[in-house]
Design a protein around this motif. Structure first.
Motif, PDB file in Angstrom:
ATOM      1  N   GLY A  65      54.284  39.213  22.178  1.00 28.90           N
ATOM      2  CA  GLY A  65      52.537  39.873  21.867  1.00 28.90           C
ATOM      3  C   GLY A  65      51.616  39.375  22.764  1.00 28.90           C
ATOM      4  O   GLY A  65      50.762  40.467  22.983  1.00 28.90           O
ATOM      5  N   GLU A  66      51.791  38.813  23.597  1.00 26.17           N
ATOM      6  CA  GLU A  66      50.626  38.683  24.784  1.00 26.17           C
ATOM      7  C   GLU A  66      51.349  39.258  25.830  1.00 26.17           C
ATOM      8  O   GLU A  66      50.905  39.820  26.273  1.00 26.17           O
ATOM      9  N   LEU A  67      52.843  39.965  26.168  1.00 28.47           N
ATOM     10  CA  LEU A  67      52.777  40.611  26.815  1.00 28.47           C
ATOM     11  C   LEU A  67      52.542  42.231  26.495  1.00 28.47           C
ATOM     12  O   LEU A  67      51.971  43.365  27.282  1.00 28.47           O
ATOM     13  N   ARG A  68      52.319  42.669  25.551  1.00 31.54           N
ATOM     14  CA  ARG A  68      51.871  43.516  25.060  1.00 31.54           C
ATOM     15  C   ARG A  68      50.777  43.995  24.966  1.00 31.54           C
ATOM     16  O   ARG A  68      49.846  44.928  25.459  1.00 31.54           O
ATOM     17  N   LYS A  69      49.262  42.948  25.528  1.00 31.16           N
ATOM     18  CA  LYS A  69      48.460  43.005  25.947  1.00 31.16           C
ATOM     19  C   LYS A  69      48.216  42.803  27.106  1.00 31.16           C
ATOM     20  O   LYS A  69      46.690  43.571  27.964  1.00 31.16           O
ATOM     21  N   VAL A  70      49.102  43.452  28.062  1.00 36.36           N
ATOM     22  CA  VAL A  70      49.391  43.424  29.033  1.00 36.36           C
ATOM     23  C   VAL A  70      48.672  44.446  29.398  1.00 36.36           C
ATOM     24  O   VAL A  70      48.996  45.528  29.657  1.00 36.36           O
ATOM     25  N   HIS A  71      46.956  44.551  30.815  1.00 34.67           N
ATOM     26  CA  HIS A  71      46.786  46.216  31.606  1.00 34.67           C
ATOM     27  C   HIS A  71      47.172  45.904  32.694  1.00 34.67           C
ATOM     28  O   HIS A  71      47.311  45.021  33.682  1.00 34.67           O
ATOM     29  N   THR A  72      48.011  47.189  32.876  1.00 36.39           N
ATOM     30  CA  THR A  72      48.851  47.278  33.627  1.00 36.39           C
ATOM     31  C   THR A  72      47.700  48.087  35.200  1.00 36.39           C
ATOM     32  O   THR A  72      46.900  48.869  34.968  1.00 36.39           O
ATOM     33  N   PRO A  73      46.979  47.579  36.690  1.00 34.93           N
ATOM     34  CA  PRO A  73      46.071  48.245  36.682  1.00 34.93           C
ATOM     35  C   PRO A  73      47.219  49.799  37.110  1.00 34.93           C
ATOM     36  O   PRO A  73      48.123  50.072  38.159  1.00 34.93           O
ATOM     37  N   THR A  74      46.002  51.173  37.123  1.00 41.57           N
ATOM     38  CA  THR A  74      45.936  52.112  37.754  1.00 41.57           C
ATOM     39  C   THR A  74      45.982  51.588  39.411  1.00 41.57           C
ATOM     40  O   THR A  74      45.935  50.809  40.053  1.00 41.57           O
ATOM     41  N   ARG A  75      46.428  52.994  40.072  1.00 41.25           N
ATOM     42  CA  ARG A  75      47.325  52.781  41.836  1.00 41.25           C
ATOM     43  C   ARG A  75      45.112  52.921  42.160  1.00 41.25           C
ATOM     44  O   ARG A  75      45.499  51.962  43.242  1.00 41.25           O
ATOM     45  N   ALA A  76      44.199  53.330  41.786  1.00 37.73           N
ATOM     46  CA  ALA A  76      43.537  52.981  42.229  1.00 37.73           C
ATOM     47  C   ALA A  76      42.646  51.285  41.942  1.00 37.73           C
ATOM     48  O   ALA A  76      41.623  51.615  43.236  1.00 37.73           O
ATOM     49  N   GLU A  77      42.909  50.784  41.011  1.00 37.27           N
ATOM     50  CA  GLU A  77      42.722  49.842  40.591  1.00 37.27           C
ATOM     51  C   GLU A  77      43.307  48.721  41.873  1.00 37.27           C
ATOM     52  O   GLU A  77      42.586  47.799  42.342  1.00 37.27           O
ATOM     53  N   LEU A  78      44.086  49.312  41.740  1.00 42.25           N
ATOM     54  CA  LEU A  78      45.398  48.283  42.507  1.00 42.25           C
ATOM     55  C   LEU A  78      44.377  48.389  44.204  1.00 42.25           C
ATOM     56  O   LEU A  78      44.504  46.942  44.865  1.00 42.25           O
ATOM     57  N   VAL A  79      44.544  48.962  44.596  1.00 40.59           N
ATOM     58  CA  VAL A  79      43.474  49.178  45.817  1.00 40.59           C
ATOM     59  C   VAL A  79      42.896  48.787  46.556  1.00 40.59           C
ATOM     60  O   VAL A  79      42.791  48.148  47.623  1.00 40.59           O
ATOM     61  N   GLN A  80      41.881  48.915  44.571  1.00 39.18           N
ATOM     62  CA  GLN A  80      40.588  48.122  45.454  1.00 39.18           C
ATOM     63  C   GLN A  80      41.104  46.737  44.821  1.00 39.18           C
ATOM     64  O   GLN A  80      40.321  45.821  45.889  1.00 39.18           O
ATOM     65  N   TYR A  81      41.555  46.028  44.477  1.00 38.86           N
ATOM     66  CA  TYR A  81      41.969  44.805  44.533  1.00 38.86           C
ATOM     67  C   TYR A  81      42.536  44.294  45.248  1.00 38.86           C
ATOM     68  O   TYR A  81      42.194  43.282  45.729  1.00 38.86           O
ATOM     69  N   VAL A  82      43.299  44.927  46.528  1.00 42.47           N
ATOM     70  CA  VAL A  82      44.165  44.314  47.387  1.00 42.47           C
ATOM     71  C   VAL A  82      42.756  43.907  48.188  1.00 42.47           C
ATOM     72  O   VAL A  82      42.968  43.659  49.291  1.00 42.47           O
TER      73      VAL A  82
END
Length: 87
Positions: free
Chosen positions: A34-51
Motif C-alpha cells: 500500500g505504501e509502495l503504491r503511493k511512491v512518486h517516481t521522479p521524471t528525468r528532469a526532476e532527477l537531474v534537478q535533485y542531483v
C-alpha cells in the motif's frame, strides 16, 4: 452510534490485529505494498534537478568546512606557536 470499519480508519487499518505470526506477516506485506503504491517516481528532469541541488550543496559545504579548517588552523598556530622549543 456508528461502527468503525477498516475504510473509516486512517490508513485503512483493520480493527483487530491478525492472529498468529503469518497473519501479522501478511498484514505487514499488505501495508508495504500500500505504501509502495503511493511512491512518486521522479521524471528525468526532476532527477537531474535533485542531483544538481545535492552536488551544489555538497560543494558549498566542502568549501565552508575547508575555509573554517584553514582559519582555525591559522588561529591555533598564532595561539600556540610553531611547536618548537626555545633554547
Amino acid at each position: 452510534m456508528s461502527q468503525t470499519t477498516a475504510t473509516d480508519r486512517p490508513g485503512g487499518e483493520p480493527d483487530e490485529a491478525p492472529s498468529g505470526i503469518f497473519g501479522r506477516i501478511l498484514l505487514f506485506l499488505r501495508q508495504v505494498l500500500g505504501e509502495l503504491r503511493k511512491v512518486h517516481t521522479p521524471t528525468r528532469a526532476e532527477l537531474v534537478q535533485y542531483v544538481l541541488v545535492v552536488l551544489v550543496f555538497v560543494a558549498f559545504m566542502m568549501a565552508l568546512i575547508s575555509v573554517l579548517d584553514l582559519g582555525l588552523g591559522q588561529l591555533a598556530m598564532l595561539v600556540f606557536g610553531e611547536g618548537t622549543i626555545a633554547n
